[in-house]
Motif scaffolding. Structure first.
Motif, PDB file in Angstrom:
ATOM      1  N   GLY A  51       0.829  -1.195   0.000  1.00  0.00           N
ATOM      2  CA  GLY A  51       0.000   0.000   0.000  1.00  0.00           C
ATOM      3  C   GLY A  51       0.863   1.245   0.000  1.00  0.00           C
ATOM      4  N   CYS A  52       0.645   2.127   0.959  1.00  0.00           N
ATOM      5  CA  CYS A  52       1.420   3.360   1.073  1.00  0.00           C
ATOM      6  C   CYS A  52       2.522   3.272   2.119  1.00  0.00           C
ATOM      7  CB  CYS A  52       0.485   4.525   1.425  1.00  0.00           C
ATOM      8  SG  CYS A  52      -0.658   4.965   0.106  1.00  0.00           S
ATOM      9  N   TYR A  53       2.888   2.059   2.508  1.00  0.00           N
ATOM     10  CA  TYR A  53       3.848   1.887   3.596  1.00  0.00           C
ATOM     11  C   TYR A  53       5.014   1.001   3.194  1.00  0.00           C
ATOM     12  CZ  TYR A  53       0.242   3.954   6.520  1.00  0.00           C
ATOM     13  OH  TYR A  53      -0.689   4.819   7.057  1.00  0.00           O
ATOM     14  N   LEU A  63       5.172   5.642   6.496  1.00  0.00           N
ATOM     15  CA  LEU A  63       4.346   6.170   5.419  1.00  0.00           C
ATOM     16  C   LEU A  63       5.264   6.659   4.309  1.00  0.00           C
ATOM     17  CD1 LEU A  63       1.590   7.109   4.290  1.00  0.00           C
ATOM     18  CD2 LEU A  63       1.948   9.270   5.522  1.00  0.00           C
ATOM     19  N   ASP A  64       5.078   6.135   3.115  1.00  0.00           N
ATOM     20  CA  ASP A  64       5.903   6.485   1.963  1.00  0.00           C
ATOM     21  C   ASP A  64       5.323   7.750   1.332  1.00  0.00           C
ATOM     22  OD1 ASP A  64       7.434   6.633  -0.281  1.00  0.00           O
ATOM     23  OD2 ASP A  64       6.827   4.702  -1.131  1.00  0.00           O
ATOM     24  N   SER A  72       6.530   4.992  -7.275  1.00  0.00           N
ATOM     25  CA  SER A  72       5.595   3.925  -6.888  1.00  0.00           C
ATOM     26  C   SER A  72       4.166   4.462  -6.881  1.00  0.00           C
ATOM     27  CB  SER A  72       5.987   3.360  -5.510  1.00  0.00           C
ATOM     28  OG  SER A  72       7.307   2.877  -5.546  1.00  0.00           O
ATOM     29  N   ASN A  73       3.709   4.917  -8.039  1.00  0.00           N
ATOM     30  CA  ASN A  73       2.418   5.601  -8.136  1.00  0.00           C
ATOM     31  C   ASN A  73       1.248   4.730  -7.720  1.00  0.00           C
ATOM     32  OD1 ASN A  73       4.139   7.450  -9.267  1.00  0.00           O
ATOM     33  ND2 ASN A  73       2.968   7.740 -11.142  1.00  0.00           N
ATOM     34  N   LEU A  74       1.342   3.440  -8.009  1.00  0.00           N
ATOM     35  CA  LEU A  74       0.249   2.506  -7.733  1.00  0.00           C
ATOM     36  C   LEU A  74       0.267   2.004  -6.289  1.00  0.00           C
ATOM     37  CD1 LEU A  74      -2.113   1.087  -9.194  1.00  0.00           C
ATOM     38  CD2 LEU A  74      -0.506  -0.696  -9.895  1.00  0.00           C
ATOM     39  N   GLY A  75       1.288   2.394  -5.539  1.00  0.00           N
ATOM     40  CA  GLY A  75       1.464   1.825  -4.224  1.00  0.00           C
ATOM     41  C   GLY A  75       2.190   0.497  -4.324  1.00  0.00           C
ATOM     42  N   HIS A  76       2.482  -0.091  -3.180  1.00  0.00           N
ATOM     43  CA  HIS A  76       3.312  -1.278  -3.126  1.00  0.00           C
ATOM     44  C   HIS A  76       2.484  -2.563  -3.035  1.00  0.00           C
ATOM     45  CE1 HIS A  76       6.576   1.535  -2.568  1.00  0.00           C
ATOM     46  NE2 HIS A  76       5.924   2.069  -1.546  1.00  0.00           N
ATOM     47  N   VAL A 419       7.743   8.526   8.805  1.00  0.00           N
ATOM     48  CA  VAL A 419       7.354   9.021   7.479  1.00  0.00           C
ATOM     49  C   VAL A 419       8.618   9.206   6.658  1.00  0.00           C
ATOM     50  CG1 VAL A 419       6.282  10.901   6.172  1.00  0.00           C
ATOM     51  CG2 VAL A 419       5.311  10.199   8.371  1.00  0.00           C
ATOM     52  N   THR A 420       8.622   8.696   5.420  1.00  0.00           N
ATOM     53  CA  THR A 420       9.748   8.952   4.520  1.00  0.00           C
ATOM     54  C   THR A 420       9.363  10.064   3.564  1.00  0.00           C
ATOM     55  OG1 THR A 420       9.090   7.375   2.786  1.00  0.00           O
ATOM     56  CG2 THR A 420      10.378   6.517   4.624  1.00  0.00           C
ATOM     57  N   ILE A 421      10.311  10.982   3.351  1.00  0.00           N
ATOM     58  CA  ILE A 421      10.059  12.123   2.467  1.00  0.00           C
ATOM     59  C   ILE A 421      11.339  12.455   1.730  1.00  0.00           C
ATOM     60  CG2 ILE A 421      10.622  13.877   4.217  1.00  0.00           C
ATOM     61  CD1 ILE A 421       8.280  15.553   3.109  1.00  0.00           C
ATOM     62  N   GLN A 422      11.228  12.807   0.449  1.00  0.00           N
ATOM     63  CA  GLN A 422      12.395  13.165  -0.348  1.00  0.00           C
ATOM     64  C   GLN A 422      12.764  14.625  -0.097  1.00  0.00           C
ATOM     65  OE1 GLN A 422      14.571  11.509  -2.393  1.00  0.00           O
ATOM     66  NE2 GLN A 422      13.591   9.662  -1.579  1.00  0.00           N
ATOM     67  N   ALA A 423      14.029  14.827   0.275  1.00  0.00           N
ATOM     68  CA  ALA A 423      14.558  16.169   0.491  1.00  0.00           C
ATOM     69  C   ALA A 423      15.632  16.430  -0.555  1.00  0.00           C
ATOM     70  CB  ALA A 423      15.152  16.276   1.891  1.00  0.00           C
ATOM     71  N   TRP A 424      15.651  17.628  -1.122  1.00  0.00           N
ATOM     72  CA  TRP A 424      16.644  17.959  -2.132  1.00  0.00           C
ATOM     73  C   TRP A 424      17.089  19.406  -1.979  1.00  0.00           C
ATOM     74  CZ3 TRP A 424      19.986  15.519  -4.921  1.00  0.00           C
ATOM     75  CH2 TRP A 424      20.600  16.139  -6.012  1.00  0.00           C
ATOM     76  N   VAL A 425      18.257  19.622  -1.475  1.00  0.00           N
ATOM     77  CA  VAL A 425      18.945  20.906  -1.333  1.00  0.00           C
ATOM     78  C   VAL A 425      18.192  21.873  -0.424  1.00  0.00           C
ATOM     79  CG1 VAL A 425      20.030  22.875  -2.492  1.00  0.00           C
ATOM     80  CG2 VAL A 425      20.025  20.634  -3.598  1.00  0.00           C
TER      81      VAL A 425
END
Length: 461
Positions: A51-53, A63-64, A72-76, A419-425
């Motif tokens: 799902g979203c995890y 939580l992804d 992963s647009n469709l979830g896992h 919660v995982t989150i993408q960080a960039w600069v």
């Protein structure tokens, strides 16, 4: 020994399963961490996802909130896609590109349902960067010209041609040779912080005019390459007039328009492809990531009918061993059918105002949030030292020099809270799976809200 003799393997005691820490240690010792200094790399051990995890080696769920790498647009663990992979592996695990396969035909057929009308000839790859390489070659073969105009604050891949066409500093390590012949850079379209110091809408879309000026003053421009909405470099959404104007410019000068929809495709922005927001059809569309929801690696370079017709009587000088690999194509068919069944493109569109409202509340609350922007389920939260000057806490130079980044410090605290989150600069990318619920959106944003105090405390310093 005769050719048919079989040597039995020596017996050995079954080894004990690796502990989670051993997995991490072996990974660090024998693998390269991408786009980073190797010192201090401590990757999290992931053992499951649904799902979203995602789940780590200790059993903790996260939580992804960025669909891992916005893919992963469709979830896992969608079972239809998992089963498609298994069926194809049992039926036909490989066929060289010169053969026709059922998976290839089925994917070609269903692509015609979702791609922009008129984009109907396909070259399959195993990544977005390879798909861009194919696009560059096709553009140069078709036009007989060599130069490609890309933009700063862009990312198009890591292989030789696509990293040369990448505007962000991931290109720097390959220079001067890595820039490659025939690559030119134009300013990005970024109304929040315009690089050419214009103000929208009074500018008349000066960033597009700049590209026209470049085309007029270069001898042989084959194509203009754009991310319709800039991805990793800030989820930068162009004004409504930009893409139609750029399309007119390309048509006027006989230049191809290449849309890099590796990240913006497959419902991410509330349309099957982001170019649909402006009713613009590119000459070449490149995509990957969400085409299989990243369950298997697949990229696509898709061209218009006029380009396809050209190669009827001109040599198509490109190919590789894994082109149209059946094990990558079957799950793409399943992914598209699942997206249609679940109405995920429409869902991303419907959830967009909800996400935007939550993020604007965040901006109003935190002095460190300079801008929030996006479409569909694709958003950025930009951090600044000063909302008036828009000065960021960190720059690209900080990243490539190894200086600790504020966004990374905040992301680590968010991770500790599950919660995982993408960080960039200097910004965060919020792009959860398209199956996300409002409750999950609330949770992810609340955890971000909780830790933005670290940035607020640094405002003005």
């Amino acid at each position: 020994m005769s050719p048919i003799d079989v040597v039995e393997p020596q017996s050995s005691n079954k080894s004990e399963p690796l502990t989670s820490q051993q997995v991490v240690d072996l990974t660090r010792q024998h693998n390269y961490g991408t786009w980073r200094f190797q010192k201090g790399w401590n990757p999290m051990h992931i053992v499951d996802a649904e799902g979203c995890y995602i789940v780590d080696g200790s059993g903790k769920r996260y939580l992804d909130f960025s669909s891992q790498l916005m893919c992963s647009n469709l979830g896992h663990k969608n079972q239809a896609v998992v089963e498609a992979i298994a069926r194809q592996a049992q039926q036909l695990s490989y066929a060289m590109p010169g053969y026709a396969t059922t998976a290839r035909a089925e994917l070609s057929q269903i692509l015609l349902e979702v791609l922009p009308r008129g984009i109907n000839k396909f070259f399959f790859t195993t990544s977005g960067t390879e798909a861009n390489e194919a696009a560059f070659k096709i553009a140069r073969m078709y036009t007989g010209k060599s130069k490609i105009i890309a933009r700063y604050r862009s990312y198009h891949g890591s292989t030789a041609g696509s990293i040369a066409a990448t505007g962000d500093p991931r290109r720097w390590a390959m220079e001067p040779g890595g820039k490659g012949p025939g690559i030119l850079f134009a300013p990005e379209v970024h109304c929040y912080k315009c690089p050419i110091k214009h103000t929208y809408p009074g500018c008349g879309i000066a960033c597009a005019d700049y590209i026209e000026h470049m085309i007029r003053n270069e001898s042989d421009v084959a194509a203009v390459l754009v991310e319709p909405i800039v991805g990793t470099n800030g989820v930068i959404v162009p004004p409504e007039e930009y893409m139609p104007k750029l399309r007119r410019i390309c048509d006027e000068y006989g230049v191809l328009l290449i849309a890099d929809e590796v990240m913006t495709g497959w419902g991410r922005t509330g349309e099957w492809f982001a170019m649909n927001h402006w009713g613009v059809v590119p000459d070449i569309l490149v995509t990957a990531k969400g085409i299989t929801s990243a369950y298997v690696p697949l990229g696509l370079c898709a061209t218009s009918e006029k380009i396809a017709e050209f190669f009827q009587d001109h040599y198509f000088a490109h190919g590789h061993t894994y082109e149209a690999h059946p094990l990558t194509l079957a799950p793409a068919v399943a992914t598209i059918r699942e997206m249609q069944r679940l109405g995920l493109v429409e869902r991303a569109r419907e959830l967009a105002p909800y996400v935007e409202g939550k993020l604007r509340e965040l901006k109003a609350k935190h002095a460190s949030v300079g801008d929030v922007r996006g479409k569909g389920l694709f958003w950025a939260v930009d951090l600044v030292k000063d909302q008036t000057t828009k000065e960021p806490f960190n720059t690209y130079s900080d990243k490539v020099s190894g200086k600790p980044l504020l966004v990374d410090q905040i992301a680590a605290k968010i991770l500790a809270d599950g919660v995982t989150i993408q960080a960039w600069v200097s910004h965060f990318v919020i792009a959860p799976p398209l199956i996300v619920t409002k409750e999950q959106i609330d949770h992810g944003i609340s955890v971000l809200d909780k830790h933005l105090g670290l940035a607020d405390a640094a405002v003005g310093q």
